[in-house]
Design an enzyme around this catalytic site. Structure first.
Site, mmCIF file in Angstrom:
data_model
loop_
_atom_site.group_PDB
_atom_site.id
_atom_site.type_symbol
_atom_site.label_atom_id
_atom_site.label_comp_id
_atom_site.label_asym_id
_atom_site.label_seq_id
_atom_site.Cartn_x
_atom_site.Cartn_y
_atom_site.Cartn_z
ATOM 1 N N ALA A 80 12.395 12.554 -11.189
ATOM 2 C CA ALA A 80 11.999 11.676 -12.293
ATOM 3 C C ALA A 80 11.097 12.435 -13.241
ATOM 4 O O ALA A 80 10.454 13.422 -12.864
ATOM 5 C CB ALA A 80 11.292 10.430 -11.763
ATOM 6 N N ASP A 81 11.046 11.958 -14.463
ATOM 7 C CA ASP A 81 10.109 12.509 -15.436
ATOM 8 C C ASP A 81 9.546 11.367 -16.267
ATOM 9 O O ASP A 81 10.291 10.463 -16.675
ATOM 10 C CB ASP A 81 10.786 13.529 -16.356
ATOM 11 C CG ASP A 81 9.772 14.214 -17.246
ATOM 12 O OD1 ASP A 81 8.961 15.002 -16.722
ATOM 13 O OD2 ASP A 81 9.756 13.945 -18.463
ATOM 14 N N THR A 82 8.256 11.403 -16.483
ATOM 15 C CA THR A 82 7.592 10.396 -17.303
ATOM 16 C C THR A 82 6.939 11.079 -18.489
ATOM 17 O O THR A 82 6.240 12.083 -18.320
ATOM 18 C CB THR A 82 6.521 9.638 -16.488
ATOM 19 O OG1 THR A 82 7.138 8.992 -15.384
ATOM 20 C CG2 THR A 82 5.810 8.600 -17.353
ATOM 21 N N GLY A 117 12.509 8.664 -16.948
ATOM 22 C CA GLY A 117 13.901 8.895 -16.600
ATOM 23 C C GLY A 117 14.013 9.230 -15.128
ATOM 24 O O GLY A 117 13.166 9.949 -14.580
#
Length: 200
Positions: A80-82, A117
């Site tokens: 995930a990436d924030t 995402g």
């Protein structure tokens, strides 16, 4: 069923545990020996929505490569990436305390979007979901910002704050996914895992 979590984030570990997902971690290198495949530097003029998808997919793909190279048992890899979008700009983790202070001053009394995402890859197949939340800060005074930065909490977080920590005091409006702002949107992640056979 188990998966590999391609993340160092303790928040993501806690959130996966919360929904009963069993996982093992696949850690990337940090610092000067960091993995180039997961470089989070935004491209010039890169759209924030495209950016967060690119990074999440790259982390998942790299995690899958590490699983293969280390001859680990095959199971899905979740990454995930924030990132934070403010006035069309990507705001990632602050470089230092001064940068964190500047970011918080900009966010004070204004709204921004938090984009998280999530990508899952397994056996050559990758699925992706995006969570978009709108967050508004109340006006912050200089003492509040200074004390928060001195706590050290904002230094490893996108947008220089953690909603699940002291910065919860700053948020006067949230539309979207609280867990997405923390770093892993649980509803979207659950629906994504169902595509790979998870049952909740």
């Amino acid at each position: 069923m188990r998966l590999y979590l391609a993340s160092r984030s303790p928040r993501r570990r806690e959130l996966l545990t919360q929904i009963g997902v069993a996982f093992d971690t696949v850690l990337f290198r940090e610092g000067v020996r960091s993995d180039g495949d997961t470089d989070e530097t935004p491209g010039v003029g890169e759209d924030p929505v495209a950016y967060v998808e690119r990074i999440a997919r790259a982390k998942a793909a790299h995690g899958q490569r590490l699983v293969s190279e280390r001859h680990l048992p095959p199971q899905p890899v979740l990454a995930a990436d924030t990132t934070l979008e403010f006035a069309g700009q990507i705001i990632g983790k602050p470089a230092d305390a001064t940068d964190a202070t500047d970011i918080l001053r900009r966010l004070s009394g204004r709204s921004h979007r938090v984009l998280t995402g999530v990508a899952v890859t397994h056996l050559g197949r990758t699925e992706y979901v995006l969570s978009v939340s709108e967050v508004r800060f109340r006006p912050l005074d200089e003492d509040e910002i200074r004390h928060y930065v001195l706590s050290g909490e904002p230094l490893d977080k996108a947008g220089a704050y953690g909603i699940q920590g002291r910065a919860g005091l700053f948020v006067d409006h949230l539309a979207g996914s609280y867990s997405g702002v923390v770093g892993l949107p649980l509803c979207e992640t659950g629906e994504l895992l169902k595509r790979f056979g998870w049952r909740f």
